[in-house]
Scaffold this active site. Structure first.
Site, PDB file in Angstrom:
ATOM      1  CB  CYS A   1      -7.870  14.124   0.478  1.00  0.00           C
ATOM      2  SG  CYS A   1      -9.427  13.553  -0.272  1.00  0.00           S
TER       3      CYS A   1
ATOM      4  CB  CYS B   1     -12.298  10.233   5.396  1.00  0.00           C
ATOM      5  SG  CYS B   1     -10.672   9.525   5.038  1.00  0.00           S
ATOM      6  CG  ASP B   2     -12.029   4.688   8.038  1.00  0.00           C
ATOM      7  OD1 ASP B   2     -11.479   4.967   6.955  1.00  0.00           O
ATOM      8  OD2 ASP B   2     -12.520   3.572   8.283  1.00  0.00           O
ATOM      9  CB  THR B   3      -7.793   7.024   5.710  1.00  0.00           C
ATOM     10  OG1 THR B   3      -8.589   5.892   5.391  1.00  0.00           O
ATOM     11  CG2 THR B   3      -6.352   6.741   5.355  1.00  0.00           C
TER      12      THR B   3
ATOM     13  CG  PHE C   1      -2.258  -0.661   0.925  1.00  0.00           C
ATOM     14  CD1 PHE C   1      -3.430   0.076   0.925  1.00  0.00           C
ATOM     15  CD2 PHE C   1      -2.320  -2.012   0.641  1.00  0.00           C
ATOM     16  CE1 PHE C   1      -4.644  -0.524   0.640  1.00  0.00           C
ATOM     17  CE2 PHE C   1      -3.530  -2.626   0.364  1.00  0.00           C
ATOM     18  CZ  PHE C   1      -4.699  -1.884   0.362  1.00  0.00           C
TER      19      PHE C   1
ATOM     20  CB  CYS D   1     -15.290  12.842   1.983  1.00  0.00           C
ATOM     21  SG  CYS D   1     -15.261  11.152   2.617  1.00  0.00           S
TER      22      CYS D   1
END
Length: 211
Positions: free
Chosen positions: A31, A49-51, A25, A46
């Site tokens: 973003c 988002c959990d990142t 990855f 958004c």
């Protein structure tokens, strides 16, 4: 071009059509739908988002001055001597803010198959081998074809029927994580049963405790 990378790590793909496949990855920083800062989440396009994609301080992250340097960093995470085709998942944040022809060529030169996970608001350069679109409500997406459409469900304003006619090989519903995950999983399951064009995608990496 300097590439800003949050982290690089080796794991199994946990979602969608490539679930279970070994992959490196490559998470890019940044973003275009959210800054990544909690104080900005309420105004983000958004909101779920959990990142963590802020900065370049993650494992093996940093700023890479050339495509070759970044491709070498990706290659160093793939097990040596294995017969499988090396696979890299370019994600973020939004990877298409940074991926360019030079990086695609450098990764291909090292034998990698290249996948991306994108919100679809930017068109990808030529040469990407696997395109996964994850559309977000409120974002104008321009990417209308690819290999896999993976829709976080439910999203008001991003109902599955909006995307069912697009040119993708696979269609997935992925229950939105968070306090309502159990209810969202039930709802996504029911939708897939009633609309068998769609398949259920679970975040198996979270279920088994890997990155």
């Amino acid at each position: 071009m300097t590439y800003a990378v949050k982290e690089i790590y080796y794991t199994l793909q946990g979602e969608g059509a490539q679930t279970g496949r070994a992959a490196v990855f490559l998470r890019f920083a940044g973003c275009n739908l959210w800054s990544g800062r909690e104080e900005d989440r309420g105004d983000a396009i958004c909101k779920f988002c959990d990142t963590d994609f802020v900065g370049t301080d993650g494992p093996r992250g940093g700023k890479f001055a050339t495509a070759d340097a970044l491709a070498d960093a990706v290659t160093s995470n793939w097990p040596k001597g294995e017969g499988a085709t090396p696979y890299v998942v370019c994600t973020g944040g939004e990877p298409l803010l940074q991926i360019d022809a030079a990086l695609i060529d450098a990764l291909h030169a090292r034998g990698f198959e290249i996948g991306i996970e994108t919100n679809g608001t930017l068109m990808p350069p030529a040469g990407i081998d696997w395109i996964c679109l994850s559309p977000k409500a409120g974002a104008d997406f321009v990417l209308k074809r690819g290999d896999e459409l993976k829709l976080v469900f439910p999203q008001e304003g991003a109902e599955p029927e909006r995307y069912a006619g697009l040119d993708f090989r696979h269609f997935f519903l992925q229950p939105m994580d968070g306090p309502a995950r159990a209810a969202n999983t039930q709802a996504a399951t029911a939708y897939c049963l009633n609309h068998p064009q769609w398949r259920l995608s679970l975040q198996t990496h979270k279920l088994i405790g890997i990155p």
